[in-house]
Design an enzyme around this catalytic site. Structure first.
Site, PDB file in Angstrom:
ATOM      1  N   GLU A   1       7.521  17.234 -18.602  1.00  0.00           N
ATOM      2  CA  GLU A   1       7.437  17.211 -17.140  1.00  0.00           C
ATOM      3  C   GLU A   1       8.333  16.147 -16.502  1.00  0.00           C
ATOM      4  OE1 GLU A   1       3.243  16.930 -16.415  1.00  0.00           O
ATOM      5  OE2 GLU A   1       3.186  14.782 -16.685  1.00  0.00           O
TER       6      GLU A   1
ATOM      7  N   SER B   1       5.168  22.063 -18.030  1.00  0.00           N
ATOM      8  CA  SER B   1       3.895  22.122 -17.332  1.00  0.00           C
ATOM      9  C   SER B   1       3.840  23.364 -16.437  1.00  0.00           C
ATOM     10  CB  SER B   1       3.734  20.857 -16.502  1.00  0.00           C
ATOM     11  OG  SER B   1       2.518  20.921 -15.825  1.00  0.00           O
ATOM     12  N   GLY B   2       2.792  24.119 -16.582  1.00  0.00           N
ATOM     13  CA  GLY B   2       2.613  25.320 -15.769  1.00  0.00           C
ATOM     14  C   GLY B   2       3.245  26.556 -16.367  1.00  0.00           C
TER      15      GLY B   2
ATOM     16  N   THR C   1      -1.859  26.710 -21.861  1.00  0.00           N
ATOM     17  CA  THR C   1      -3.315  26.702 -21.957  1.00  0.00           C
ATOM     18  C   THR C   1      -3.866  28.118 -21.852  1.00  0.00           C
ATOM     19  OG1 THR C   1      -3.310  24.510 -21.009  1.00  0.00           O
ATOM     20  CG2 THR C   1      -5.392  25.686 -20.966  1.00  0.00           C
TER      21      THR C   1
ATOM     22  N   GLY D   1       3.017  19.917 -21.318  1.00  0.00           N
ATOM     23  CA  GLY D   1       4.420  20.315 -21.378  1.00  0.00           C
ATOM     24  C   GLY D   1       5.326  19.225 -20.837  1.00  0.00           C
TER      25      GLY D   1
ATOM     26  N   ASN E   1       1.212  22.234 -11.624  1.00  0.00           N
ATOM     27  CA  ASN E   1       0.232  23.201 -12.124  1.00  0.00           C
ATOM     28  C   ASN E   1      -1.149  22.860 -11.576  1.00  0.00           C
ATOM     29  OD1 ASN E   1      -1.413  24.852 -13.618  1.00  0.00           O
ATOM     30  ND2 ASN E   1      -0.753  24.112 -15.625  1.00  0.00           N
TER      31      ASN E   1
ATOM     32  N   SER F   1      -3.471  21.636 -14.676  1.00  0.00           N
ATOM     33  CA  SER F   1      -2.586  21.032 -15.668  1.00  0.00           C
ATOM     34  C   SER F   1      -3.398  20.237 -16.703  1.00  0.00           C
ATOM     35  CB  SER F   1      -1.594  20.123 -14.955  1.00  0.00           C
ATOM     36  OG  SER F   1      -0.708  19.583 -15.895  1.00  0.00           O
ATOM     37  N   SER F   2      -3.075  20.462 -17.969  1.00  0.00           N
ATOM     38  CA  SER F   2      -3.769  19.719 -19.023  1.00  0.00           C
ATOM     39  C   SER F   2      -3.245  18.301 -19.004  1.00  0.00           C
ATOM     40  CB  SER F   2      -3.472  20.350 -20.392  1.00  0.00           C
ATOM     41  OG  SER F   2      -3.611  21.744 -20.325  1.00  0.00           O
TER      42      SER F   2
HETATM   43  N1  LIG Z   1      -0.550  35.112 -18.961  1.00  0.00           N
HETATM   44  C1  LIG Z   1      -0.821  34.732 -17.747  1.00  0.00           C
HETATM   45  N2  LIG Z   1      -1.259  35.652 -16.854  1.00  0.00           N
HETATM   46  C2  LIG Z   1      -1.556  35.280 -15.598  1.00  0.00           C
HETATM   47  N3  LIG Z   1      -1.419  34.024 -15.131  1.00  0.00           N
HETATM   48  C3  LIG Z   1      -0.982  33.068 -15.977  1.00  0.00           C
HETATM   49  C4  LIG Z   1      -0.685  33.370 -17.318  1.00  0.00           C
HETATM   50  N4  LIG Z   1      -0.285  32.240 -17.921  1.00  0.00           N
HETATM   51  C5  LIG Z   1      -0.356  31.275 -16.963  1.00  0.00           C
HETATM   52  N5  LIG Z   1      -0.778  31.759 -15.806  1.00  0.00           N
HETATM   53  C6  LIG Z   1      -0.960  31.022 -14.551  1.00  0.00           C
HETATM   54  O1  LIG Z   1      -0.262  29.831 -14.628  1.00  0.00           O
HETATM   55  C7  LIG Z   1      -1.089  28.712 -14.476  1.00  0.00           C
HETATM   56  C8  LIG Z   1      -0.652  27.589 -15.383  1.00  0.00           C
HETATM   57  O2  LIG Z   1      -0.836  27.932 -16.698  1.00  0.00           O
HETATM   58  P1  LIG Z   1      -1.322  26.889 -17.768  1.00  0.00           P
HETATM   59  O3  LIG Z   1      -2.396  26.037 -17.242  1.00  0.00           O
HETATM   60  O4  LIG Z   1      -1.607  27.645 -18.989  1.00  0.00           O
HETATM   61  O5  LIG Z   1      -0.037  26.043 -17.957  1.00  0.00           O
HETATM   62  P2  LIG Z   1       0.254  24.955 -19.044  1.00  0.00           P
HETATM   63  O6  LIG Z   1       1.483  25.385 -19.739  1.00  0.00           O
HETATM   64  O7  LIG Z   1      -0.948  24.734 -19.850  1.00  0.00           O
HETATM   65  O8  LIG Z   1       0.587  23.697 -18.185  1.00  0.00           O
HETATM   66  P3  LIG Z   1       0.266  22.161 -18.486  1.00  0.00           P
HETATM   67  O9  LIG Z   1       1.307  21.690 -19.406  1.00  0.00           O
HETATM   68  O10 LIG Z   1       0.399  21.570 -17.161  1.00  0.00           O
HETATM   69  O11 LIG Z   1      -1.093  22.117 -19.006  1.00  0.00           O
HETATM   70  C9  LIG Z   1      -2.479  29.218 -14.819  1.00  0.00           C
HETATM   71  O12 LIG Z   1      -3.450  28.489 -14.149  1.00  0.00           O
HETATM   72  C10 LIG Z   1      -2.408  30.635 -14.340  1.00  0.00           C
HETATM   73  O13 LIG Z   1      -2.679  30.727 -12.995  1.00  0.00           O
HETATM   74 MG   LIG Z   2      -2.208  23.241 -20.081  1.00  0.00          MG
END
Ligand SMILES: Nc1ncnc2c1ncn2[C@@H]1O[C@H](COP(=O)(O)OP(=O)(O)OP(=O)(O)O)[C@@H](O)[C@H]1O
Ligand SMILES: [Mg+2]
Length: 1046
Positions: free
Chosen positions: A409, A128-129, A133, A407, A178, A181-182
């Site tokens: 967690e 997660s994070g 996404t 992800g 996050n 977070s999805s």
């Molecule tokens: N390539 C990137 N460039 C800049 N910031 C990023 C990037 N990827 C992720 N982030 C930052 O990290 C945060 C978390 O990313 P994201 O929501 O994609 O995580 P996730 O893997 O989908 O987590 P979850 O499993 O909780 O959904 C985003 O809100 C953003 O602020």
């Molecule tokens: Mg996500």
């Protein structure tokens, strides 16, 4: 790689250039770590691996490959690597030519999809994070920008992109890990048509974390949509929904104590969501219905109960019921009753029993979760409808799937949801293992290629622990849920302990040794996931798995007039006797379907890593990262890459693709594909260690080799295209040329024909003319007849034309063209006419003076021509009016003459009648007389009446005699005179005196009267020079010079 010597490009240039570019990129990479872990010197060392990640992370190089797997480290800051220009850089370019990037993976999958027409999927995993996404969204953006577009496609692209903010608003929430977070799993298929344009899409959603609707851990929030609606919703809307702007007012929003988060701008996000809803074809009334449901959840949260005397729950917040009735379009009283009663159907009979406080709160929360959960599924369906490809069937499409699932967690307290989420991650890991590691080995075996086994952890054992029939945790949980009697979370735990106690990945307080026991509560069990240990609290497992909604609440919802609720709660549910599947089983089944979907596609992997727990930029937490590297299996992944072969292709496919690189295989190879490939790679100069020939496939050890071959193909394609172009152009030009040539020949022959015919006609005409001419010539002297008429006409015509050109210029010009005999008469007449005309013209031009001159000349000619020797001399000299002006004549004389006009005056020499003495005198001619003057005296006046004649010799002398009537005594006799202009003087005198016929021209001598009957004689003889003298015989002798002209 042997491609250095390989001269990949035996038929063209450019391979060296490509090689150099690649190599220089490699050198550059050294400064900032290698961009592919496969190139790591010490590829078995985890420390080296992490050091490479760190180096790159420091330089903001967040992407690194392990072969074709992309490792991505969340930078937690905006990097300038997602611009349109960047997208263009990756479009259609080989992996290794540009630095690692999401876009390279996206483009590679897209190209495979297009060239091999095989469905693709991109699996994005990580905790997660870690940025899954974000990665998904960036990939979608890449396709939206780089794929071919049309009006229809633009709409689809918009919808694909805009479905994200809507689903995120309803399905994402701030967690401790996050801020976005999805809280649901998402698998999105993007459909591409034969041109490679995105034409549709479909989303599958997995297990929404519904419990969040009613409860959030400290520091977490409910789903974004609630806060967005309250922050951004217009006042009017909020009033209609009965909501206040303040999230603190709603029990469901305050559980985590952090309604406001600095990193989230709910107001702004609301606008985005609102706009996105219209893009994905939500009508205004549908939006209103949807928001009514969102609001109703908040109102439900605020429904309070109090116990009556019997301890039964009563609703104390009537106001909320009023709102709920309106928003959910149900009967208020029915809803109220349903919230505080439980209806059971036993043996066909309905039993209604009241609920106590706790049960009522449970029922309320269950309703809130059910409403929200089902609405979310409805929303996904709605999005799917707007993404549906309109022409399925008649045009085949290929799909590219994007999996962005929650992800792995671990929290302080992990419950049923974390259990499901982590189970899901186990499954994905297993898939990864199956698809990459295990299948790789198996394939080598199948292909008969020697393989050193690579040790890797196969997590199947954990998956089995969770999902195995009868023995798996889910089975046991379901069993407890269905079991009659008092099943509780604790009995479930006991059952677990009993069934799986010997499993190496399972632990409970009871099963643990002394040391570990401390870290485990009595209500907890621990799973040793592939990614690490997670301790789950069994509290709520049964409830959550049952996911029960009391029957009367279901009924109430089925009667709702809110169209969305109505669709979400189906009446058949009420009549269906079969027990619904439990949440865990549903999830297990949907996961297994997902695995099938993914297995049918060609996968690409993006492994996301989270650099720190603080969501901070530039912080590289080595412990955290090492942990992720481990559980993501990256080291194993790398070992396999290095041990095995990076690429393999079926011989047919490989040959088909690269056959143009070798003259023996191009354009067709007749033998077995296997042999063709052998010839081909030999020609390409692959070294022994770079490839292996399997049973059906060629295995290429290093990606570099394949990419170099790809590059060579690119170059070759250019030259082939040029060749094809040239051939086609040649063919086309030649065709055009032949056509033009034909046309030219046709025109030429036609023109030549025309010219020939013209020439022939001309010749014929010429022959005819000549023949007629000759005939005419022969018959020229005959009377006009058909044989000669042309000739005669021609002769006449040409004579007349000749005459016209050569007419005599003046009367003296006696030339005249000779006429043909037939025209001699006409010629004569013409000649006369011409002459007359000339004369007439001449005469018209003559002046009176000239006329007079001519008259005098004519008279002179009549008198003297051929008679007097010096006459010819006089002809060219003009006659002068008078030879003496009045001033030369003595005034007295003029006076004496009075008014008698002098017509002519000339100096003369007078010879005495007797002695022939010469004396200078003037001769004047007047109207009436010739007068001889000596100075002032009139010596003799001869009236013309008295002038009897004029004599002159025939010789060239100038003497003349005026014969005077002698009877008149007054007259002194004839006068002998000499004038230098004798012809002129005589002509004038004769004309003046009217004696033209009286001029005598004598030969030899002239007799003249001297007076009173006496005679004188003048003898004329010819001599050499003029001499006038008295001869001895008393005659006057005149010797006149002989003139040549005579
Ligand atoms: N390539 C990137 N460039 C800049 N910031 C990023 C990037 N990827 C992720 N982030 C930052 O990290 C945060 C978390 O990313 P994201 O929501 O994609 O995580 P996730 O893997 O989908 O987590 P979850 O499993 O909780 O959904 C985003 O809100 C953003 O602020
Ligand atoms: Mg996500």
């Amino acid at each position: 790689c042997g491609l250095g010597e390989l001269q990949i490009n035996p038929w063209g240039a450019g391979a060296n250039g490509i090689r150099l570019t690649m190599e220089s990129a490699l050198t550059a990479r050294d400064r900032v770590g290698v961009q592919d872990f496969v190139l790591l010197e010490n590829f078995t060392s985890e420390a080296a691996f992490i050091e490479n990640l760190r180096k790159r992370f420091k330089e903001n190089l967040i992407y690194t490959y392990i072969g074709s797997v992309l490792v991505s480290v969340n930078p937690y800051k905006e990097l300038e690597i997602y611009s349109k220009q960047n997208m263009e850089r990756y479009r259609g370019v080989s992996f290794y030519e540009v630095s690692p990037h999401l876009y390279a993976i996206a483009d590679n999958s897209y190209r495979s999809l297009r060239t091999e027409r095989k469905d693709q999927c991109i699996l994005i995993s990580g905790e997660s994070g870690a940025g899954k996404t974000e990665a998904t969204k960036k990939i979608l953006q890449y396709y939206a920008v780089t794929c071919p577009a049309s009006q229809q496609v633009e709409t689809v692209k918009d919808r694909l992109l805009q479905s994200n903010p809507v689903l995120e608003a309803f399905g994402n929430a701030k967690t401790l890990r996050n801020d976005n977070s999805s809280r649901f799993g998402k698998y999105m298929d993007v459909q591409f048509d034969y041109r490679g344009a995105p034409v549709g899409g479909h989303i599958l959603n997995y297990l929404l974390e519904k419990s969040r609707v009613v409860h959030q851990n400290h520091g977490e929030r409910n789903f974004h949509i609630f806060y967005q609606l309250l922050e951004g919703g217009e006042e009017d809307l909020l009033r209609r929904l009965g909501l206040e702007k303040n999230p603190q007012q709603y029990h469901y929003l305050v559980k985590g104590h952090c309604a406001r988060v600095s990193s989230i701008n709910d107001k702004n996000d609301w606008k985005i969501v609102r706009r996105a809803l219209s893009v994905i074809s939500f009508k205004d009334n549908e939006v209103e219905d949807l928001l009514s449901i969102v609001a109703s959840v908040l109102h439900l949260g605020n429904v309070q109960f109090a116990a009556d005397e019997q301890g039964n729950a009563q609703v104390t917040t009537e106001n909320q019921i009023k709102y709920l009735a309106r928003l959910l379009a149900v009967e208020g009283s029915v809803l109220r009753d349903a919230l505080i009663h439980k209806k059971i159907i036993a043996k066909g009979e309905e039993l209604i029993s009241p609920l106590n406080l706790e049960q009522a709160a449970y029922a309320r929360d269950a309703l809130a979760k059910a409403i929200y959960g089902r609405t979310f599924s409805w929303l996904v369906n709605k999005v799917n409808k707007s993404l549906a490809y309109e022409f399925p069937g008649w045009r085949s499409t290929t799909v590219l799937g994007l999996l962005d699932i929650y992800g792995f967690e671990v929290f302080q307290h992990n419950s049923f949801e974390q259990f499901c989420i982590n189970y899901c991650n186990e499954k994905l890991q297993q898939l990864f293992i199956e698809l990459t590691l295990k299948s790789e080995q198996e394939e080598y075996e199948a292909e008969g290629i020697a393989w050193e086994p690579v040790q890797y952890f196969n997590n199947k054992i954990i998956c089995d622990l969770v999902e195995e029939k009868f023995k798996g945790i889910i089975s046991i949980l379901d069993e407890e849920c269905l079991r009659p009697g008092d099943a509780t979370d604790t009995t479930f735990l006991e059952k677990l302990e009993e069934t799986v106690k010997n499993h190496p990945h399972f632990l409970t307080h009871k099963l643990a040794d002394q040391k570990t026991r401390k870290s485990l509560g009595r209500e907890e069990f621990r799973l040793l996931h592939y990614a690490g240990e997670v301790t789950y609290s069994v509290a709520g497992f049964l409830d959550k798995n049952n996911d029960l909604l009391f029957r009367n609440l279901k009924e109430t919802m089925c009667n709702s007039e809110n169209p969305i609720i109505n669709q979400c709660f189906d009446r058949t549910e009420l009549t269906d006797k079969k027990r619904p599947e439990t949440a865990a089983t549903q999830f297990k089944n949907s996961l297994s379907k997902l695995m099938e979907i993914l297995m049918s596609k060609e996968p690409s992997y993006i492994r996301c890593i989270k650099p720190n727990d603080a969501k901070q930029a530039d912080r590289f937490d080595e412990v955290l990262i090492r942990h992720q590297v481990k559980y993501l299996g990256l080291m194993e992944n790398l070992r396999v890459r290095r041990a095995g072969f990076a690429y393999r292709r079926k011989y047919e496919v490989f040959l088909q693709r690269y056959k143009s690189l070798c003259p023996e295989t191009w354009p067709t190879w007749d033998g077995r594909p296997h042999d063709g490939v052998a010839v081909l790679v030999k020609h390409l100069g692959y070294k022994q260690e770079e490839y292996k020939m399997g049973r059906t496939k060629i295995f290429i050890r290093f990606p570099k080799t394949l990419f170099a071959t790809e590059d060579a193909l690119e170059v070759r394609k250019q030259s082939l295209a040029t060749k094809m172009q040239a051939t086609w152009r040649g063919f086309y030009r030649r065709k055009k040329f032949l056509h033009m040539k034909h046309s030219a020949i046709a025109i030429q022959s036609w023109w030549r024909g025309t010219l020939g015919r013209r020439k022939a006609a001309k010749r014929k005409w010429a022959v005819e003319t000549i023949r007629r001419f000759i005939k005419g010539f022969i018959y020229r002297n005959h009377p006009r007849c058909p044989e000669n008429e042309y000739f005669l006409d021609y002769i006449r015509f040409s004579f007349l034309m000749n005459l016209k050109r050569n007419l005599p210029k003046n009367v003296l010009d006696k030339s005249w063209p000779t006429p043909p005999p037939s025209l001699s008469e006409a010629s004569q007449l013409l000649r006369q006419l011409c002459m007359q005309n000339m004369v007439w013209t001449y005469c018209k031009r003559i002046s009176p003076e000239w006329k007079q001159q001519l008259e005098q000349k004519v008279i002179a000619s009549e008198i003297f021509k051929g008679k007097k020797d010096n006459y010819p001399q006089s002809v060219p000299r003009l006659f002068i009016n008078t030879r003496l002006g009045n001033e030369e004549i003595n005034a007295k004389v003029l006076q004496a003459l009075d008014n008698e006009a002098i017509k002519y005056a000339v100096p003369v020499v007078k010879y005495d009648r007797k002695g022939y003495k010469a004396r200078a005198r003037q001769l004047l001619l007047t109207q009436n007389a010739a007068i001889i003057i000596e100075e002032s005296k009139i010596k003799q006046r001869i009236d013309y009446g008295n002038l009897t004649g004029i004599s002159v010799s025939s010789l060239s002398d100038n003497l003349f005699v005026l014969h005077v009537h002698c009877e008149d005594n007054k007259q002194k006799g004839d006068v002998v005179l000499q004038s230098d202009h004798v012809i002129e003087t005589l002509t004038k005198t004769a004309m003046q005196a009217g004696k033209v016929n009286n001029v005598n021209i004598n030969q030899g001598s002239i007799k003249f009267t001297v007076g009173q009957g006496k005679e004188g004689i003048i003898d004329f003889i010819s001599g050499s020079e003029l001499l006038i003298a008295k001869a001895k015989n008393g005659h006057l002798t005149v010797v006149a010079p002989r003139l040549n002209s005579r």
